[in-house]
Design an enzyme around this catalytic site. Structure first.
Site, PDB file in Angstrom:
ATOM      1  N   CYS A  18       0.824  -1.214   0.000  1.00 34.27           N
ATOM      2  CA  CYS A  18       0.000   0.000   0.000  1.00 34.27           C
ATOM      3  C   CYS A  18       0.854   1.259   0.000  1.00 34.27           C
ATOM      4  CB  CYS A  18      -0.987  -0.009   1.152  1.00 34.27           C
ATOM      5  SG  CYS A  18      -0.279  -0.485   2.720  1.00 34.27           S
TER       6      CYS A  18
HETATM    7  O1  LIG Z   1       2.720  -5.105   3.720  1.00 36.59           O
HETATM    8  C1  LIG Z   1       1.979  -5.264   2.736  1.00 36.59           C
HETATM    9  O2  LIG Z   1       2.382  -5.331   1.580  1.00 36.59           O
HETATM   10  C2  LIG Z   1       0.495  -5.426   2.987  1.00 36.59           C
HETATM   11  C3  LIG Z   1      -0.056  -4.281   3.690  1.00 36.59           C
HETATM   12 SE1  LIG Z   1      -0.207  -2.747   2.577  1.00 36.59          SE
END
Ligand SMILES: O=C(O)CC[SeH]
Length: 407
Positions: free
Chosen positions: A350
């Site tokens: 994210c």
């Molecule tokens: O850490 C990740 O990629 C997932 C949560 Se945005």
């Protein structure tokens, strides 16, 4: 090699989702067989999810995912504060921690669904927020720092169980023990306790009784379930407050109304059942593969490698390897974009839109800027093999050679 970003659904999970799509499409609130079938699937999933975290079925409230569950907790904390401080005997405020705004304590390495929700509440004047910095030595939020941040108007402490980039496991049990004794000592506002267990479930044992939390966030797509979630609440509406953000048709005991997504909930329940049955196997396999990955990276890159998940005295997830290959042309994004086979990330998915800036989580965890700029987050899964690891390390070796020869 990016299973902390998301996981594929297990075949058995896909099967129960498909079956529910075909056979259990009835409205679970309908009083005839089609509804009863859907309701039965939902109740069985609730039992399975509860068993996975060591809770009771009535403690599980299904949500659309982790973000909704996390938002529900912070919303509840603010309402809890208002509810407890609205009565006359609290009018002076200072006696029972009701002076000022609700105070929320979290860490500076949380997922954005905690970080930005807390920031929003602060921005709009609904809460005061303290982000306790993790130790740059241990990568962990330290218990004494959390306790030191407590104020008379503190109503919630929310710290993730394990970090998605470093893999560091946080001392949730110790924090809860200290806060529970604090809650007993004084008549002050009860401090609610939450952990976001998104990255821990399916990798390490998670037991809400041992942790001592009031709330625990469950995220399906991190443990081979569909993109749906749940919130564990220790006795919702009785022992522990839970205030809905949504209002509607009464589903989920009015804590989270909306006609239930039966197929996705069925998948979540099946994935939870698989975790309960196979966790030790999953955990030992991932640890075995992670260790092989670190050995191969060390063998190939020798003094060019820095392991960003190695913190003295801290436990980390068995599947996470955050590593930097040192060199002026080896920024993580550059290496990954030149790899022929490796699919991984430089940090949280994210944050992928945040350009090529070093991860704030790594910087907050004490990783030097030039090292964080070269970070690769490698996270293995249930199916990752040593052959996969060997292929990935060879891909990295070739890519590093290519980039360094180009300059
Ligand atoms: O850490 C990740 O990629 C997932 C949560 Se945005």
């Amino acid at each position: 090699m990016d299973y902390n970003a998301t996981t594929p659904m297990e075949p058995e999970v896909i099967q129960v989702v498909s079956d529910a799509l075909h056979e259990a499409w009835g409205n679970p609130s309908s009083n005839y067989i089609a509804g009863a079938m859907a309701k039965a699937i939902i109740n069985q999933s609730r039992q399975n999810v509860a068993r996975m975290v060591g809770g009771k079925a009535e403690d599980i409230v299904f949500t659309s995912g982790g973000t909704e569950a996390n938002n529900l907790v912070l919303h509840t904390a603010v309402e809890h504060f208002k509810e407890n401080c609205s009565t006359a005997e609290h009018s002076e405020g200072h006696k029972n921690g009701c002076a000022g705004l609700p105070h929320i304590i979290t860490s500076n390495v949380e997922h954005d669904s905690i970080r930005l929700t807390a920031k929003h509440l602060q921005t709009v004047g609904k809460a005061d927020v303290t982000c306790v910095p993790v130790s740059k030595v241990t990568g962990r939020v330290e218990v004494e720092d959390v306790i030191a941040a407590v104020r008379p108007n503190t109503c919630l402490i929310s710290v993730m169980l394990a970090n998605n980039e470093t893999g560091v496991i946080m001392p949730i049990q110790e924090i809860c023990q200290k806060i529970k004794s604090l809650n007993k000592q004084q008549e002050q506002l009860r401090i609610l306790l939450h952990t976001d267990a998104a990255q821990a479930l399916g990798k390490i044992p998670v037991d809400v009784q041992e942790l001592g939390v009031d709330y625990l966030t469950i995220v399906g797509h991190k443990f081979y379930a569909p993109r749906v979630g749940a919130l564990y609440v220790n006795g919702p509406g009785t022992k522990t407050p839970l205030y809905p953000m949504l209002f509607g048709g009464g589903q989920e005991r009015n804590f989270r109304p909306g006609t239930e997504n039966t197929p996705m909930i069925a998948g979540l329940g099946k994935a939870a059942e698989l975790v309960t049955a196979n966790l030790s196997h999953y955990q030992s396999h991932m640890l075995n593969i992670q260790m092989h990955l670190e050995e191969r990276l060390q063998d190939v890159f020798r003094d060019k490698i820095r392991f960003n998940s190695h913190y003295p005295g801290s436990d980390i997830l068995p599947n996470t390897c955050n590593v930097s290959i040192l060199g002026p042309v080896l920024q993580g994004w550059r290496v990954l974009s030149n790899c022929r086979r490796l699919l991984a990330s430089v940090g949280a998915a994210c944050h992928s839109a945040s350009g090529n800036r070093p991860s704030h989580i790594l910087l907050s965890s004490g990783v030097p800027t030039e090292v964080a700029a070269n970070a690769l987050r490698l996270s293995v899964g249930r199916e990752t093999t040593k052959e996969d690891v060997d292929a990935v390390v060879e891909d990295l070796r070739e890519t590093v050679q290519l980039l360094e020869n180009m300059n």
